[in-house]
Scaffold this motif. Structure first.
Motif, PDB file in Angstrom:
ATOM      1  N   ASN A  33       1.686   1.066  -8.034  1.00 35.97           N
ATOM      2  CA  ASN A  33       1.541   0.272  -8.157  1.00 35.97           C
ATOM      3  C   ASN A  33       1.872  -0.771  -8.249  1.00 35.97           C
ATOM      4  OD1 ASN A  33       0.184   1.798  -9.948  1.00 35.97           O
ATOM      5  ND2 ASN A  33      -1.762   0.542 -10.240  1.00 35.97           N
ATOM      6  N   LYS A  34       2.028  -2.009  -8.351  1.00 31.65           N
ATOM      7  CA  LYS A  34       2.167  -3.269  -9.501  1.00 31.65           C
ATOM      8  C   LYS A  34       1.290  -3.893  -9.788  1.00 31.65           C
ATOM      9  CE  LYS A  34       6.069  -4.027  -5.971  1.00 31.65           C
ATOM     10  NZ  LYS A  34       6.197  -4.634  -4.528  1.00 31.65           N
ATOM     11  N   CYS A  35       0.394  -3.428  -9.592  1.00 31.11           N
ATOM     12  CA  CYS A  35      -0.698  -4.285 -10.503  1.00 31.11           C
ATOM     13  C   CYS A  35      -1.771  -3.417 -10.409  1.00 31.11           C
ATOM     14  CB  CYS A  35      -1.398  -6.323 -10.379  1.00 31.11           C
ATOM     15  SG  CYS A  35      -1.961  -5.714  -8.795  1.00 31.11           S
ATOM     16  N   CYS A  46      -1.911   0.261  -0.757  1.00 24.92           N
ATOM     17  CA  CYS A  46      -2.961  -0.902  -0.930  1.00 24.92           C
ATOM     18  C   CYS A  46      -2.916  -1.747  -0.164  1.00 24.92           C
ATOM     19  CB  CYS A  46      -2.459  -0.808  -2.120  1.00 24.92           C
ATOM     20  SG  CYS A  46      -3.883  -2.226  -3.029  1.00 24.92           S
ATOM     21  N   CYS A 101      -4.225  -6.818  -1.738  1.00 27.44           N
ATOM     22  CA  CYS A 101      -2.567  -8.351  -1.410  1.00 27.44           C
ATOM     23  C   CYS A 101      -1.456  -8.019  -0.321  1.00 27.44           C
ATOM     24  CB  CYS A 101      -2.304  -8.503  -2.438  1.00 27.44           C
ATOM     25  SG  CYS A 101      -1.035  -8.252  -3.897  1.00 27.44           S
ATOM     26  N   SER A 136      -5.144  -4.029 -10.129  1.00 24.91           N
ATOM     27  CA  SER A 136      -5.991  -3.904  -8.839  1.00 24.91           C
ATOM     28  C   SER A 136      -5.400  -2.342  -8.278  1.00 24.91           C
ATOM     29  CB  SER A 136      -5.131  -5.084  -8.050  1.00 24.91           C
ATOM     30  OG  SER A 136      -5.676  -6.023  -8.871  1.00 24.91           O
ATOM     31  N   GLY A 137      -4.309  -1.905  -8.478  1.00 32.38           N
ATOM     32  CA  GLY A 137      -4.005  -0.630  -6.922  1.00 32.38           C
ATOM     33  C   GLY A 137      -4.735  -0.202  -7.341  1.00 32.38           C
ATOM     34  N   ASN A 140       1.604  -7.366  -0.517  1.00 33.11           N
ATOM     35  CA  ASN A 140       2.364  -7.120  -0.798  1.00 33.11           C
ATOM     36  C   ASN A 140       2.212  -5.336  -0.654  1.00 33.11           C
ATOM     37  OD1 ASN A 140       3.086  -8.560  -2.573  1.00 33.11           O
ATOM     38  ND2 ASN A 140       3.035  -8.038  -4.950  1.00 33.11           N
ATOM     39  N   GLY A 141       1.786  -4.758  -0.340  1.00 36.29           N
ATOM     40  CA  GLY A 141       0.626  -3.462   0.493  1.00 36.29           C
ATOM     41  C   GLY A 141       1.756  -2.570  -0.914  1.00 36.29           C
ATOM     42  N   CYS A 142       1.812  -1.752  -2.000  1.00 41.61           N
ATOM     43  CA  CYS A 142       2.347  -0.720  -2.571  1.00 41.61           C
ATOM     44  C   CYS A 142       1.711   0.011  -1.898  1.00 41.61           C
ATOM     45  CB  CYS A 142       1.676  -1.380  -4.045  1.00 41.61           C
ATOM     46  SG  CYS A 142       2.162  -2.754  -4.905  1.00 41.61           S
TER      47      CYS A 142
END
Ligand code: SF4
Length: 374
Positions: free
Chosen positions: A30-32, A6, A9, A34-35, A11-13
């Motif tokens: 995904n950590k949120c 992703c 942001c 938005s992913g 964080n690049g999940c």
């Protein structure tokens, strides 16, 4: 199974996508939320594919999130991994919307241990401002002992009532005059209600001037391809603005005030979010950031009804000194260095050049903008 990084942001999940059939895909990693939006954009070109988050994420089980929410007496009924959350995802390690037994929605966020003190300060500030009757903000929830941040199995968490808003139309909003009084009123109220903040050291003032010079030094070392253009921009700032900078009055500022950091209703501001950069800064900071961010969407809007009416409302309130107003164009240009720094960090050449074009446009049109604004 397909994996995707992703890019929404830093964080690049690492997103793991598993196809149930041609139209249904399950997402993990995904950590949120938005992913999910990002994955949908990448894989769902025909808009037919539906992406679903699993109730159980490899990050945290439902039982864990239930236990964490319970620290604030929130009784978890349902996790809503699919509900997108406004505000920068990189401010937390993980975040999710949840619903409690009474149908109320909350945003639960895991935060980095190194940001604990900073997050605590933001929560204390918001709590203080809310108790001081500043409207259009949402303070974090405190537990029974008055703590805003709780530890659960080595992870730190905070929770806040979730505010739903109306999505901002990024093609149109910068011309919508009705937003101007709300934007100005909030800043005026913030100034009124933040005159006394006993837990903050008012001597700690962020210096935009130091920030700009530091970034220029870094650009000279690591981004030699843009250093000449930046030298020209610095020359513009050094003429009047930099020598006058320390004389500009200081106030408590939101620090990242722009329309995307606001949860909007159909006709007003519901909630101003993302107080990560709040603190004492030059009094122009929030107004200049707002105008700069509206203008970067479409430079024509710098003289449009929203910006003009915002300035008129701010002027009427009389909170910003004449000296500060005089440097509005320079201040916006200086503030754009913060955005430039972000594009440099992301190595986004398109945005780097777009940002420098925007700075150049502001500089070239300084006189005509000043005439219209002041
Ligand atoms: S935190 Fe959210 S937006 Fe950021 S990379 Fe992970 S999924 Fe994407």
């Amino acid at each position: 199974m397909k994996n995707l990084i992703c890019q929404k942001c830093p964080n690049g999940c690492n997103l793991a996508l598993e196809w149930e059939n041609a139209e249904n895909v399950f997402i993990a990693g995904n950590k949120c939320a938005s992913g999910i939006v990002y994955a949908a954009r990448v894989i769902s070109k025909d808009n037919k594919t539906r992406i679903h988050a699993r109730e159980e994420t490899p990050l945290f089980s439902r039982e864990t999130l239930k236990a964490v929410a319970g620290l604030w007496q929130v009784r978890l009924k349902k996790l809503h991994h699919n509900i997108p959350v406004q505000g920068s995802p990189e401010r937390s390690v993980f975040r999710v919307v949840l619903e409690d037994n009474s149908g109320k929605f909350f945003l639960l966020e895991q935060i980095l241990p190194k940001s604990l003190e900073h997050k605590r300060q933001i929560a204390t500030t918001l709590d203080f401002l809310a108790k001081n009757n500043l409207a259009r903000i949402q303070p974090y929830m405190a537990d029974q002992k008055g703590e805003f941040i709780r530890k659960h199995k080595n992870n730190f968490w905070q929770i806040i009532p979730f505010v739903r808003g109306v999505t901002l139309d990024r093609e149109k909003y910068m011309y919508e005059k009705w937003r101007a009084p709300a934007l100005a009123d909030f800043l005026v109220e913030l100034r009124r209600k933040s005159g006394y903040l006993p837990f903050l050291d008012s001597c700690k003032v962020f210096s935009l001037k130091d920030y700009v010079y530091k970034l220029i030094r870094e650009i000279n070392l690591y981004n030699k391809d843009i250093k000449d253009e930046i030298k020209d921009i610095a020359f513009f700032l050094e003429k009047d603005f930099m020598p006058a900078y320390e004389k500009l009055p200081v106030a408590f500022c939101h620090g990242d005030y722009h329309p995307m950091n606001i949860i909007w209703s159909a006709d007003d501001i519901k909630c101003v979010i993302d107080w990560e950069f709040s603190g004492f800064k030059s009094e122009l900071y929030d107004a200049a950031n707002l105008i700069g961010c509206v203008g970067v969407e479409d430079p024509q809007s710098l003289t449009g009804e929203l910006v003009n009416s915002f300035i008129a409302n701010m002027n009427k309130a009389g909170f910003i000194s004449k000296t500060s107003w005089k440097y509005m164009v320079e201040f916006i240009v200086a503030l754009r260095f913060a955005w430039l720094s972000e594009w440099l960090r992301r190595k986004d050449s398109e945005m780097i050049y777009l940002e420098m074009d925007y700075m150049r446009l502001l500089i070239d049109n300084k006189n005509s903008l000043q005439k219209i604004w002041l």
